[in-house]
Design a protein around this motif. Structure first.
Motif, PDB file in Angstrom:
ATOM      1  N   GLY A  28       2.384 -24.782  12.115  1.00 27.85           N
ATOM      2  CA  GLY A  28       3.733 -24.616  12.671  1.00 27.85           C
ATOM      3  C   GLY A  28       4.820 -24.914  11.654  1.00 27.85           C
ATOM      4  N   LYS A  29       4.492 -24.785  10.383  1.00 31.86           N
ATOM      5  CA  LYS A  29       5.441 -25.126   9.320  1.00 31.86           C
ATOM      6  C   LYS A  29       6.632 -24.176   9.289  1.00 31.86           C
ATOM      7  N   SER A  30       6.363 -22.876   9.337  1.00 32.23           N
ATOM      8  CA  SER A  30       7.481 -21.920   9.305  1.00 32.23           C
ATOM      9  C   SER A  30       8.412 -22.134  10.489  1.00 32.23           C
ATOM     10  N   SER A  31       7.821 -22.362  11.643  1.00 27.87           N
ATOM     11  CA  SER A  31       8.643 -22.581  12.844  1.00 27.87           C
ATOM     12  C   SER A  31       9.499 -23.835  12.692  1.00 27.87           C
ATOM     13  N   LEU A  32       8.897 -24.881  12.126  1.00 26.99           N
ATOM     14  CA  LEU A  32       9.643 -26.124  11.929  1.00 26.99           C
ATOM     15  C   LEU A  32      10.791 -25.903  10.946  1.00 26.99           C
ATOM     16  N   ILE A  33      10.502 -25.198   9.873  1.00 26.94           N
ATOM     17  CA  ILE A  33      11.539 -24.942   8.871  1.00 26.94           C
ATOM     18  C   ILE A  33      12.649 -24.084   9.479  1.00 26.94           C
ATOM     19  N   ASN A  34      12.280 -23.124  10.289  1.00 20.75           N
ATOM     20  CA  ASN A  34      13.293 -22.337  11.000  1.00 20.75           C
ATOM     21  C   ASN A  34      14.153 -23.225  11.873  1.00 20.75           C
ATOM     22  N   MET A  35      13.503 -24.146  12.573  1.00 23.89           N
ATOM     23  CA  MET A  35      14.244 -25.041  13.459  1.00 23.89           C
ATOM     24  C   MET A  35      15.213 -25.899  12.639  1.00 23.89           C
ATOM     25  N   LEU A  36      14.752 -26.379  11.493  1.00 21.66           N
ATOM     26  CA  LEU A  36      15.588 -27.262  10.685  1.00 21.66           C
ATOM     27  C   LEU A  36      16.726 -26.507  10.007  1.00 21.66           C
ATOM     28  N   THR A  37      16.441 -25.309   9.548  1.00 21.34           N
ATOM     29  CA  THR A  37      17.459 -24.573   8.800  1.00 21.34           C
ATOM     30  C   THR A  37      18.338 -23.728   9.710  1.00 21.34           C
ATOM     31  N   GLU A  38      17.806 -23.353  10.845  1.00 14.87           N
ATOM     32  CA  GLU A  38      18.504 -22.463  11.769  1.00 14.87           C
ATOM     33  C   GLU A  38      18.943 -21.170  11.102  1.00 14.87           C
ATOM     34  N   ARG A  39      18.209 -20.815  10.075  1.00 16.42           N
ATOM     35  CA  ARG A  39      18.476 -19.522   9.461  1.00 16.42           C
ATOM     36  C   ARG A  39      17.176 -18.737   9.507  1.00 16.42           C
ATOM     37  N   LYS A  40      16.979 -18.105  10.621  1.00 13.79           N
ATOM     38  CA  LYS A  40      15.680 -17.526  10.921  1.00 13.79           C
ATOM     39  C   LYS A  40      15.209 -16.498   9.896  1.00 13.79           C
ATOM     40  N   SER A  41      16.168 -15.895   9.216  1.00 13.36           N
ATOM     41  CA  SER A  41      15.769 -14.877   8.251  1.00 13.36           C
ATOM     42  C   SER A  41      15.154 -15.491   6.994  1.00 13.36           C
TER      43      SER A  41
END
Ligand code: GDP
Length: 183
Positions: A13-26
């Motif tokens: 779930g690393k990518s999902s976590l990073i998306n959550m933290l950065t809020e820059r889904k792209s």
């Protein structure tokens, strides 16, 4: 600029976590299939720190040779990266302690590389089960590796859980880093 690395087994779930933290889904796409994140990715969060996305380890389908190359690459990163302040080791909260994760954390400890644990996918378990899993994990670590329990976070990317705690923690140790390195 100081950096904070995120690492874990493929599909943790690393990518999902990073998306959550950065809020820059792209910027960090979820892979949908294991083992897709291959290279080191840097995300500039603000003027003060970088988030570093390291490749997932332990994916069964890569060859021995690939595993060795990967290991060398990651080992070098951890041992040589001066600006690396803290690493976050991701653990799927549903699974019982896995040798590969325990070994990895042991290696970090032996080499004096500071890390914290990020439990992922907490939405999949009830609160009681979460506590049980965390206790089991810490027990393993305390038995085998540490005298003191490492810092840990309970997160769920799908429920946006643990985001503020994690970001506050990074901001806090980052401030400390700048204080210590002022002169
Ligand atoms: P990576 O390979 O470690 O980058 O993992 P991904 O972020 O691509 O996620 C792997 C799988 O786990 C995907 O199917 C995600 O939808 C799922 N997943 C990731 N985070 C969560 C979470 O917090 N809760 C739940 N229920 N599923 C998640």
């Amino acid at each position: 600029i100081p950096e904070y690395a995120f690492i874990g087994r493929s599909n943790v779930g690393k990518s999902s976590l990073i998306n959550m933290l950065t809020e820059r889904k792209s910027l960090a796409k979820t892979s949908g299939r294991p083992g897709k994140t291959q290279l080191i990715n840097h995300f500039k969060i603000n003027e003060n720190w970088f988030l570093v996305d390291l490749p997932g380890y332990g994916y069964a389908k890569v060859s021995k040779k690939e595993k060795r190359t990967f290991q060398k690459y990651i080992t070098n990163y951890f041992l040589q990266r001066q600006q690396l302040v803290c690493s976050f080791v991701l653990i799927d909260i549903r699974h019982k302690p896995q040798p590969i994760d325990l070994e990895f954390m042991q290696w970090m400890g032996e080499n004096g590389i500071p890390f914290a644990i990020v439990f992922t996918k907490a939405d999949k378990l009830k609160p009681q089960a979460i506590q049980r899993q965390v206790s089991t994990y810490l027990q393993y670590l305390l038995e085998d590796i540490w005298e003191e329990a490492p810092q840990y976070f309970i997160t769920s990317s799908s429920k946006k859980m643990g985001r503020d705690e994690l970001l506050s923690y990074i901001e806090a140790i980052n401030l400390e880093f700048f204080e210590v390195n002022k002169n």
